[in-house]
Design a protein around this motif. Structure first.
Motif, PDB file in Angstrom:
ATOM      1  N   ARG A  48       0.836  -1.202   0.000  1.00  0.00           N
ATOM      2  CA  ARG A  48       0.000   0.000   0.000  1.00  0.00           C
ATOM      3  C   ARG A  48       0.872   1.253   0.000  1.00  0.00           C
ATOM      4  O   ARG A  48       1.816   1.376   0.782  1.00  0.00           O
ATOM      5  CB  ARG A  48      -0.911   0.005   1.215  1.00  0.00           C
ATOM      6  N   GLY A  49       0.541   2.152  -0.870  1.00  0.00           N
ATOM      7  CA  GLY A  49       1.269   3.411  -0.947  1.00  0.00           C
ATOM      8  C   GLY A  49       2.468   3.375  -1.873  1.00  0.00           C
ATOM      9  O   GLY A  49       2.956   4.435  -2.305  1.00  0.00           O
ATOM     10  N   ALA A  50       2.943   2.170  -2.205  1.00  0.00           N
ATOM     11  CA  ALA A  50       4.132   2.074  -3.049  1.00  0.00           C
ATOM     12  C   ALA A  50       3.836   2.478  -4.486  1.00  0.00           C
ATOM     13  O   ALA A  50       4.718   2.979  -5.193  1.00  0.00           O
ATOM     14  CB  ALA A  50       4.688   0.651  -3.013  1.00  0.00           C
ATOM     15  N   GLY A  51       2.595   2.275  -4.927  1.00  0.00           N
ATOM     16  CA  GLY A  51       2.232   2.632  -6.290  1.00  0.00           C
ATOM     17  C   GLY A  51       2.445   4.110  -6.566  1.00  0.00           C
ATOM     18  O   GLY A  51       2.988   4.499  -7.607  1.00  0.00           O
TER      19      GLY A  51
ATOM     20  N   LEU B 213       4.991   5.819  -9.321  1.00  0.00           N
ATOM     21  CA  LEU B 213       4.510   6.738 -10.354  1.00  0.00           C
ATOM     22  C   LEU B 213       5.260   8.068 -10.279  1.00  0.00           C
ATOM     23  O   LEU B 213       5.624   8.662 -11.308  1.00  0.00           O
ATOM     24  CB  LEU B 213       3.006   6.963 -10.210  1.00  0.00           C
ATOM     25  N   ALA B 214       5.515   8.528  -9.067  1.00  0.00           N
ATOM     26  CA  ALA B 214       6.267   9.774  -8.886  1.00  0.00           C
ATOM     27  C   ALA B 214       7.707   9.593  -9.359  1.00  0.00           C
ATOM     28  O   ALA B 214       8.300  10.520  -9.945  1.00  0.00           O
ATOM     29  CB  ALA B 214       6.235  10.198  -7.417  1.00  0.00           C
ATOM     30  N   ALA B 215       8.273   8.413  -9.119  1.00  0.00           N
ATOM     31  CA  ALA B 215       9.646   8.136  -9.562  1.00  0.00           C
ATOM     32  C   ALA B 215       9.728   8.157 -11.085  1.00  0.00           C
ATOM     33  O   ALA B 215      10.663   8.729 -11.662  1.00  0.00           O
ATOM     34  CB  ALA B 215      10.115   6.786  -9.022  1.00  0.00           C
ATOM     35  N   ARG B 216       8.752   7.547 -11.744  1.00  0.00           N
ATOM     36  CA  ARG B 216       8.730   7.542 -13.199  1.00  0.00           C
ATOM     37  C   ARG B 216       8.616   8.987 -13.736  1.00  0.00           C
ATOM     38  O   ARG B 216       9.322   9.363 -14.684  1.00  0.00           O
ATOM     39  CB  ARG B 216       7.553   6.701 -13.702  1.00  0.00           C
ATOM     40  N   GLN B 217       7.741   9.769 -13.124  1.00  0.00           N
ATOM     41  CA  GLN B 217       7.559  11.146 -13.554  1.00  0.00           C
ATOM     42  C   GLN B 217       8.858  11.947 -13.404  1.00  0.00           C
ATOM     43  O   GLN B 217       9.228  12.730 -14.279  1.00  0.00           O
ATOM     44  CB  GLN B 217       6.445  11.812 -12.756  1.00  0.00           C
TER      45      GLN B 217
ATOM     46  N   ALA C 281      14.449   3.085  -7.175  1.00  0.00           N
ATOM     47  CA  ALA C 281      13.122   2.662  -6.722  1.00  0.00           C
ATOM     48  C   ALA C 281      12.435   1.815  -7.783  1.00  0.00           C
ATOM     49  O   ALA C 281      11.844   0.767  -7.486  1.00  0.00           O
ATOM     50  CB  ALA C 281      12.268   3.878  -6.382  1.00  0.00           C
ATOM     51  N   LEU C 282      12.520   2.242  -9.023  1.00  0.00           N
ATOM     52  CA  LEU C 282      11.871   1.498 -10.111  1.00  0.00           C
ATOM     53  C   LEU C 282      12.538   0.143 -10.321  1.00  0.00           C
ATOM     54  O   LEU C 282      11.867  -0.866 -10.570  1.00  0.00           O
ATOM     55  CB  LEU C 282      11.909   2.325 -11.395  1.00  0.00           C
ATOM     56  N   CYS C 283      13.851   0.101 -10.205  1.00  0.00           N
ATOM     57  CA  CYS C 283      14.549  -1.177 -10.371  1.00  0.00           C
ATOM     58  C   CYS C 283      14.251  -2.117  -9.205  1.00  0.00           C
ATOM     59  O   CYS C 283      14.067  -3.318  -9.402  1.00  0.00           O
ATOM     60  CB  CYS C 283      16.053  -0.946 -10.491  1.00  0.00           C
TER      61      CYS C 283
ATOM     62  N   ALA D 198      17.812  -2.694   3.087  1.00  0.00           N
ATOM     63  CA  ALA D 198      18.320  -1.646   2.205  1.00  0.00           C
ATOM     64  C   ALA D 198      17.518  -1.581   0.920  1.00  0.00           C
ATOM     65  O   ALA D 198      17.206  -0.497   0.411  1.00  0.00           O
ATOM     66  CB  ALA D 198      19.791  -1.889   1.908  1.00  0.00           C
ATOM     67  N   VAL D 199      17.171  -2.743   0.355  1.00  0.00           N
ATOM     68  CA  VAL D 199      16.374  -2.782  -0.867  1.00  0.00           C
ATOM     69  C   VAL D 199      14.950  -2.310  -0.575  1.00  0.00           C
ATOM     70  O   VAL D 199      14.370  -1.527  -1.330  1.00  0.00           O
ATOM     71  CB  VAL D 199      16.371  -4.195  -1.477  1.00  0.00           C
ATOM     72  N   ALA D 200      14.367  -2.779   0.534  1.00  0.00           N
ATOM     73  CA  ALA D 200      13.000  -2.379   0.890  1.00  0.00           C
ATOM     74  C   ALA D 200      12.900  -0.865   1.058  1.00  0.00           C
ATOM     75  O   ALA D 200      11.871  -0.261   0.717  1.00  0.00           O
ATOM     76  CB  ALA D 200      12.574  -3.091   2.168  1.00  0.00           C
ATOM     77  N   SER D 201      13.956  -0.250   1.555  1.00  0.00           N
ATOM     78  CA  SER D 201      13.917   1.188   1.819  1.00  0.00           C
ATOM     79  C   SER D 201      13.934   2.039   0.551  1.00  0.00           C
ATOM     80  O   SER D 201      13.709   3.257   0.611  1.00  0.00           O
ATOM     81  CB  SER D 201      15.097   1.595   2.703  1.00  0.00           C
ATOM     82  N   LEU D 202      14.212   1.432  -0.604  1.00  0.00           N
ATOM     83  CA  LEU D 202      14.296   2.197  -1.852  1.00  0.00           C
ATOM     84  C   LEU D 202      12.922   2.605  -2.391  1.00  0.00           C
ATOM     85  O   LEU D 202      12.819   3.523  -3.202  1.00  0.00           O
ATOM     86  CB  LEU D 202      15.034   1.380  -2.917  1.00  0.00           C
ATOM     87  N   ILE D 203      11.878   1.893  -1.961  1.00  0.00           N
ATOM     88  CA  ILE D 203      10.520   2.176  -2.471  1.00  0.00           C
ATOM     89  C   ILE D 203       9.688   2.899  -1.393  1.00  0.00           C
ATOM     90  O   ILE D 203       9.546   2.372  -0.291  1.00  0.00           O
ATOM     91  CB  ILE D 203       9.805   0.878  -2.889  1.00  0.00           C
TER      92      ILE D 203
END
Length: 435
Positions: free
Chosen positions: A310-313, A317-321, A353-355, A430-435
């Protein structure tokens, strides 16, 4: 007219050659052929190794058509087993349901050079597979047998070093599929004391490496590939090594496509190094992400990824923008090293984040990254993403320069594997914190 006559003569000659080859296959399978099986099989091996491409189709068509189970016999045996499911009726069903070509392949395999001939046959089959779907059953039979014959329990792991035969070293240079070997000086650096190269061999193919893995012995987990494959770098004392990093794994035999070898090789190498160098406590990879850039270019529905928290979407989307603002709507600027180098802190965070989302949520699906699927299914943990890890042309094209570390915790491999099979990617904080 003359050309037409020549072509007709060539076709007739090919048809005669295929008929003779098939006649010898039937002789090898016959009771009479058992007495002369060695000579017949040796002759078949020689001809299969040199089978011209124009004769392959006729031979494969006959294997699919004439060496398959008898449908009526299978039906009769299946009905008998259904009516009376005992051991005898089960064995009778198994016997008639097995394609006779499997026994043909077994008998060919007994001859000197038979294993190599069958690998060559599967290479040719794989090349025709998409155009001739009716060959699927023939290919499946060969895959089934080769998976048994190349069971890792039968394979020999050997260390390859600078004193190995020159012919073997040439094959390493030729087959390196991840990071091209730039001549003999480059290979020599990859075989110095702070590096290791191990390969699997089969007893029937003692001089042919089937797959090999390259390892760097380091003080810490690596974040970039360039220092590891710099042929002018100086070897470091292995007493300083705390980490074994698998940075390249290459399959050498196309005929074994789909036969699982790499996972067993990595585990065996880790066990060997654990015994040889007990000071090494961390086993990891420095891996490419070959599917990431292509996935990102398809503009996936980021807020609809399976299993997304939840909330990651909104974050994705903001990262892509943010990336589109920096690199353009098609992210074309990220297809050059200059464009990747110009990413600011926010742009780099968006790319990471996207990766991370790609590796965490897409990997368990059929669209997942092949390298990620290999290591995660093998029981590794998604440990760390590395910006600018591979700034080569291929690294930029595949993943906009990103590389990833997968961690092999020898005590948790089975648990991590089971979780991945159930659709969960085991990963670090560390990976979880990227999103």
């Amino acid at each position: 007219m003359l050309d037409e006559l020549r072509q007709a003569a060539r076709r007739a000659g090919n048809e005669r050659a295929v008929r003779k080859l098939l006649a010898d296959c039937n002789s090898l399978l016959s009771e009479r052929g058992e007495a002369n099986s060695v000579a017949i099989a040796a002759s078949l091996v020689e001809r299969l190794e040199a089978l011209p491409e124009e004769q392959e189709k006729g031979f494969f068509d006959s294997l699919a058509r004439d060496f398959s189970p008898d449908p009526l016999a299978v039906l009769t045996a299946a009905q008998a087993y259904a009516a009376n499911p005992n051991a005898q009726s089960q064995m009778a069903l198994t016997q008639v349901a097995e394609p006779v070509r499997q026994e043909l392949f077994r008998r060919i395999n007994r001859a000197p050079g038979g294993t190599a001939a069958l690998l060559r046959l599967r290479r040719a089959l794989l090349g025709r597979f998409r155009a001739q779907k009716d060959l699927r059953a023939v290919e499946a039979d060969l895959f089934h047998l080769l998976s048994s014959w190349f069971n890792p329990g039968f394979l020999q792991m050997r260390k390859v070093d600078w004193n190995s035969p020159a012919r073997l070293l040439e094959k390493v240079i030729h087959h390196e599929a991840v990071h091209e070997v730039d001549g003999w000086d480059d290979l020599r650096r990859r075989l110095e004391p702070d590096r290791r190269l191990f390969a699997f061999f089969h007893p029937q193919l003692p001089d042919e490496p089937l797959i090999f893995v390259e390892v760097a012995l380091l003080p810490e987990m690596p974040a970039a590939i360039a220092p590891l494959i710099n042929k002018t770098s100086k070897a470091q004392p292995i007493t300083d090594s705390k980490v074994a990093a698998f940075y390249s794994i290459s399959n050498c035999e196309p005929g074994l496509r789909g036969v699982s070898l790499g996972n067993f090789l990595i585990k065996r190498v880790a066990e060997h190094l654990n015994s040889e160098l007990p000071q090494i406590k961390t086993y990891c990879t420095l891996s490419p992400i070959p599917g990431f850039a292509a996935w990102l270019a398809r503009k996936p529905q980021l807020d609809q990824l399976p299993g997304l928290k939840r909330g990651a979407g909104e974050t994705l989307l903001a990262a892509r923008q943010r990336l589109e603002e920096i690199a353009g709507p098609e992210l074309s600027a990220l297809n050059t090293a200059t464009g990747v180098d110009k990413l600011d802190k926010d742009g780099e965070a968006a790319l990471l984040a996207l990766c991370a989302a790609y590796l965490l949520y897409v990997t368990p699906t059929s669209d997942g990254d092949p390298v990620a699927r290999f290591h995660l299914d093998n029981g590794a943990r998604l440990e760390r993403l590395n910006p600018r890890g591979n700034m080569s042309r291929n690294g930029i094209k595949q993943s906009h320069g990103l590389m990833v570390n997968y961690l092999y915790d020898l005590n948790r491999i089975e648990t991590s594997h089971e979780k991945f099979v159930q659709g969960e990617v085991v990963h670090s904080r560390a990976v979880a914190s990227l999103i």
